[in-house]
Write a protein that holds these residues in place. Structure first.
Motif, PDB file in Angstrom:
ATOM      1  N   PRO A 135       2.749  10.005   7.591  1.00 25.34           N
ATOM      2  CA  PRO A 135       3.769   9.121   8.154  1.00 25.34           C
ATOM      3  C   PRO A 135       4.239   8.084   7.144  1.00 25.34           C
ATOM      4  N   SER A 136       5.356   7.492   7.436  1.00 24.35           N
ATOM      5  CA  SER A 136       5.929   6.487   6.556  1.00 24.35           C
ATOM      6  C   SER A 136       4.955   5.317   6.397  1.00 24.35           C
ATOM      7  N   GLY A 137       4.824   4.818   5.159  1.00 23.39           N
ATOM      8  CA  GLY A 137       3.951   3.676   4.908  1.00 23.39           C
ATOM      9  C   GLY A 137       2.524   4.073   4.586  1.00 23.39           C
ATOM     10  N   VAL A 138       2.248   5.382   4.505  1.00 16.69           N
ATOM     11  CA  VAL A 138       0.877   5.821   4.275  1.00 16.69           C
ATOM     12  C   VAL A 138       0.509   5.739   2.790  1.00 16.69           C
ATOM     13  N   LYS A 171       2.678   7.466   0.091  1.00 12.32           N
ATOM     14  CA  LYS A 171       3.155   8.609  -0.704  1.00 12.32           C
ATOM     15  C   LYS A 171       3.901   8.127  -1.960  1.00 12.32           C
ATOM     16  N   SER A 172       4.833   7.201  -1.761  1.00 14.82           N
ATOM     17  CA  SER A 172       5.591   6.704  -2.914  1.00 14.82           C
ATOM     18  C   SER A 172       4.682   5.932  -3.853  1.00 14.82           C
ATOM     19  N   THR A 173       3.731   5.220  -3.272  1.00 16.65           N
ATOM     20  CA  THR A 173       2.805   4.441  -4.085  1.00 16.65           C
ATOM     21  C   THR A 173       2.035   5.362  -5.031  1.00 16.65           C
ATOM     22  N   ASP A 206       9.421  -6.631  -7.831  1.00 14.23           N
ATOM     23  CA  ASP A 206       9.145  -6.534  -6.393  1.00 14.23           C
ATOM     24  C   ASP A 206       8.981  -7.906  -5.771  1.00 14.23           C
ATOM     25  N   TYR A 237       2.630   0.984 -11.809  1.00 22.60           N
ATOM     26  CA  TYR A 237       1.448   0.162 -11.560  1.00 22.60           C
ATOM     27  C   TYR A 237       0.242   0.898 -12.123  1.00 22.60           C
TER      28      TYR A 237
HETATM   29  P1  ADP Z   1       5.316   5.908   1.980  1.00 20.36           P
HETATM   30  O1  ADP Z   1       5.965   6.316   0.695  1.00 20.36           O
HETATM   31  O2  ADP Z   1       4.243   6.831   2.418  1.00 20.36           O
HETATM   32  O3  ADP Z   1       6.285   5.638   3.075  1.00 20.36           O
HETATM   33  P2  ADP Z   1       4.645   3.529   0.517  1.00 20.36           P
HETATM   34  O4  ADP Z   1       3.878   4.051  -0.644  1.00 20.36           O
HETATM   35  O5  ADP Z   1       6.073   3.174   0.282  1.00 20.36           O
HETATM   36  O6  ADP Z   1       4.537   4.552   1.723  1.00 20.36           O
HETATM   37  O7  ADP Z   1       3.929   2.246   1.098  1.00 20.36           O
HETATM   38  C1  ADP Z   1       2.541   2.187   1.329  1.00 20.36           C
HETATM   39  C2  ADP Z   1       2.170   0.772   1.772  1.00 20.36           C
HETATM   40  O8  ADP Z   1       2.343  -0.121   0.715  1.00 20.36           O
HETATM   41  C3  ADP Z   1       3.024   0.253   2.926  1.00 20.36           C
HETATM   42  O9  ADP Z   1       2.188  -0.490   3.760  1.00 20.36           O
HETATM   43  C4  ADP Z   1       4.023  -0.649   2.257  1.00 20.36           C
HETATM   44  O10 ADP Z   1       4.371  -1.699   3.101  1.00 20.36           O
HETATM   45  C5  ADP Z   1       3.251  -1.149   1.041  1.00 20.36           C
HETATM   46  N1  ADP Z   1       4.144  -1.376  -0.102  1.00 20.36           N
HETATM   47  C6  ADP Z   1       4.974  -0.470  -0.659  1.00 20.36           C
HETATM   48  N2  ADP Z   1       5.612  -0.996  -1.718  1.00 20.36           N
HETATM   49  C7  ADP Z   1       5.182  -2.265  -1.845  1.00 20.36           C
HETATM   50  C8  ADP Z   1       5.459  -3.342  -2.765  1.00 20.36           C
HETATM   51  N3  ADP Z   1       6.303  -3.189  -3.760  1.00 20.36           N
HETATM   52  N4  ADP Z   1       4.826  -4.512  -2.569  1.00 20.36           N
HETATM   53  C9  ADP Z   1       3.943  -4.663  -1.550  1.00 20.36           C
HETATM   54  N5  ADP Z   1       3.635  -3.700  -0.668  1.00 20.36           N
HETATM   55  C10 ADP Z   1       4.242  -2.520  -0.795  1.00 20.36           C
END
Ligand code: ADP
Length: 592
Positions: free
Chosen positions: A385-388, A390-392, A124, A401
């Motif tokens: 919403p996007s950025g909350v 979910k993927s994390t 990343d 991680y």
């Molecule tokens: P979602 O899947 O809900 O859209 P993410 O989980 O992708 O949200 O992202 C959550 C937050 O973490 C966002 O603010 C995003 O900018 C940040 N983020 C996501 N991936 C990374 C990464 N690899 N490095 C730094 N910040 C990240």
């Protein structure tokens, strides 16, 4: 990342790996050097004994009365010496270059293998283009260090020692005079080395940036063209490329200046030798032939010396890229198996998050104490919403991680107790934009289980409702997919990814729905296969569509790093709280 990686142990281990080929090459080269040291001697015999009046050496005593025959013999000897020198030299070089290239190959292999293992935290944090450049080009540095550094150094030292012995044998005073020039050379070398390190670091930084820029823009070509930003991209590229050219020109200038100054010192030395040596011949202390041998050696003496100066600059130039490769090799994966980690064979699929806190950057948590449980047969939709985050959240389940606080449990065990690769084998993923590799459809479906039979692949494709369109392709299941699958529609790619997940048959499934609307027929097909796929599995969906959230058994509504509401769609809508608002915003659906 390690700040000052130790380079020499790495270089040495790569060289040791090719020691057999390298040694053969080196021995042949040393014989060639010995032959080149013999070169001036036939000339001395011709000048002194055949053309002049010095008695013939013992080996040619038989020709004392037949000087033309002696001349022919000595000329033939000169020819043989040259053929041996050139032949052995060329032969040795092929071995040495082969050894050098194999070292590059081995280094590439090591760094590529290491990159595959390095955690996402590493990937990343850097541009893919930069990593590509390090694997593809920077790895040649070991060949430069070996073929442009170590070998010329050994050859030059061997030549110098050989010549020194012959020269001392001829005239001690002149030999010492020749050596007097060495300090001037050494000083010049030192000065230019420092300059070279600076400019070459600058050059490689720019080159790598350019490569990263190409990679980034080509992989985003659709977006660039869609926004009509081609010209800005070209402008950005040409600025970067120009900086790289400037740095390269500066590097070449330093190299050229260094060769010029060394050449000048060499010329002064040679002229001085001829002047003093000539006086010694006039005084009768040296024969003309001996002076000739001496002058030839003096000419040859500065050759290896300037080679050594060149080596220093070449090696300095190669050390920067070599360091860039070793930096990767010395980076430790942050995700790893702790001692005693167990392999996970087949889990039930009970997933629990307990007070999970996580942030990519310290002091900026994305998840702030997430708690939930998901059971086999359940479809859990993550909404927000996007950025909350979910993927994390799902990345933590895959152990891309580790949480900073709290635990992720699988069947009641902390997932850090398991070997992480065996954990990932329990999880199937259908990403938002499925990644397809440039192989056949069949191999793409079998990506998660390469040993699958054709029947199993067909069954998975049927379950994902992909069989029909695959059969309609020119070569059916053997149809190659273009780079990154650009020849398939979004819905088709999605269904291939579902087939992949069916075939992997893992107890846990993660599905990131495509945000772009699929045509309704495809959507219905995808939903039907999802319905089949969820049987007996724990399914997580990052939901972007109303049809999916309606199907889900449990919705987790994320807001500001926490789960603020949970339940079924109808219940949450009826509650008229946070979800009801999100629902309206995100799906454009009025709460019913
Ligand atoms: P979602 O899947 O809900 O859209 P993410 O989980 O992708 O949200 O992202 C959550 C937050 O973490 C966002 O603010 C995003 O900018 C940040 N983020 C996501 N991936 C990374 C990464 N690899 N490095 C730094 N910040 C990240």
């Amino acid at each position: 990342m390690n700040e000052t990686p130790k380079l020499w142990p790495h270089a040495w281990s790569l060289i040791r790996g090719q020691q057999r080929v390298a040694l053969v090459g080196l021995v042949l080269t040393l014989f060639s050097i010995a032959a080149s040291l013999l070169q001036p001697w036939p000339l001395k015999i011709i000048v002194d004994s055949i053309l002049g009046s010095v008695p013939m050496p013992a080996s040619l005593a038989g020709f004392a009365d037949n000087k033309p025959a002696a001349l022919l013999t000595v000329c033939l000897a000169l020819l043989v010496i040259n053929v041996v020198r050139g032949g052995l030299g060329a032969w040795g070089t092929t071995y040495l270059v082969r050894a050098g290239l194999r070292m590059t190959q081995e280094l590439r292999f090591r760094v590529y293998e290491h990159l595959q293992k390095l955690s996402l935290v590493f990937h990343d944090s850097r541009a893919v283009g930069d990593s590509i450049y390090r694997v593809t080009w920077d790895t040649y540095s070991i060949q430069t260090i070996f073929n442009g550094g170590l070998i010329p150094l050994v050859s030059a030292i061997a030549t110098l020692i050989g010549m020194m012995i012959w020269m001392l044998h001829l005239d001690v005073v002149l030999t010492l005079l020749a050596l007097a020039i060495a300090p001037a050379l050494a000083l010049t070398i030192k000065r230019y080395n420092r300059l070279m390190t600076d400019v070459s670091t600058e050059y490689y930084t720019h080159e790598s940036k350019v490569s990263a820029m190409i990679q980034e823009s080509l992989s985003a070509i659709r977006t660039i063209q869609a926004f009509a930003r081609e010209e800005d991209e070209v402008r950005r590229f040409s600025t970067g490329a120009a900086q790289s050219v400037d740095a390269n020109v500066r590097m070449t200038k330093v190299q050229v200046m260094s060769s010029f100054v060394v050449g000048l010192i060499t010329a002064v030395g040679t002229v001085a030798m001829i002047w003093i040596g000539g006086q010694r011949v006039l005084a009768g202390r040296l024969s003309i032939g001996e002076l000739l041998v001496f002058i030839t050696y003096v000419g040859m003496l500065y050759g290896p010396m300037s080679t050594i100066s060149g080596i220093a600059t070449a090696v300095q130039g190669a050390l920067t890229p070599f360091r860039r490769v070793i930096e990767i090799l010395e980076t430790k994966p942050t995700i790893g198996d702790k001692p005693g980690a167990r392999p996970l064979t087949r889990c039930n699929g009970v997933v629990r998050f307990e007070g999970v806190w996580f942030g990519y950057v310290t002091d900026h948590p994305v998840l702030k104490g997430v708690d939930f449980e998901a059971r086999p047969g359940q479809m859990v939709a993550l909404v927000g919403p996007s950025g909350v985050g979910k993927s994390t959240l799902l990345s933590l389940l895959l152990r891309f991680y580790d949480p900073q606080k709290g635990r992720v449990l699988l069947d009641g065990q902390d997932i850090r107790e398991f070997q992480y690769r065996s954990l990932r084998r329990q999880i199937g993923i259908v990403p938002q934009e499925p990644v397809l590799f440039s192989t056949s459809v069949r191999d793409n479906i079998a990506y998660g289980r390469p040993a699958a039979t054709l029947d199993e692949i067909l069954e998975a494709a049927r379950a994902a409702e992909a069989d029909e369109f695959i059969r309609a392709m020119p070569q059916g299941y053997d149809t190659p997919i273009g780079e990154r699958g650009v020849t398939l529609s979004g819905g088709q790619r999605q269904r291939l990814a579902l087939a992949r997940a069916f075939l992997k048959n893992s107890p846990i499934l993660i599905l990131d729905e495509p945000t772009a609307a699929l045509d309704s027929e495809t959507e219905v097909a995808v939903l039907r296969s999802l319905e089949r796929l969820r049987q007996g599995r724990t399914v997580f969906v990052v939901a972007h569509r109303l049809s999916t959230v309606r199907q889900a058994d449990l919705l987790l509504v994320l807001h500001d790093g926490q789960i603020v509401e949970r339940g079924r769609h109808d219940e949450l809508v009826a509650r008229g709280g946070h979800y009801a608002r999100v629902c309206e915003l995100q799906f454009g659906a009025p709460p019913q």
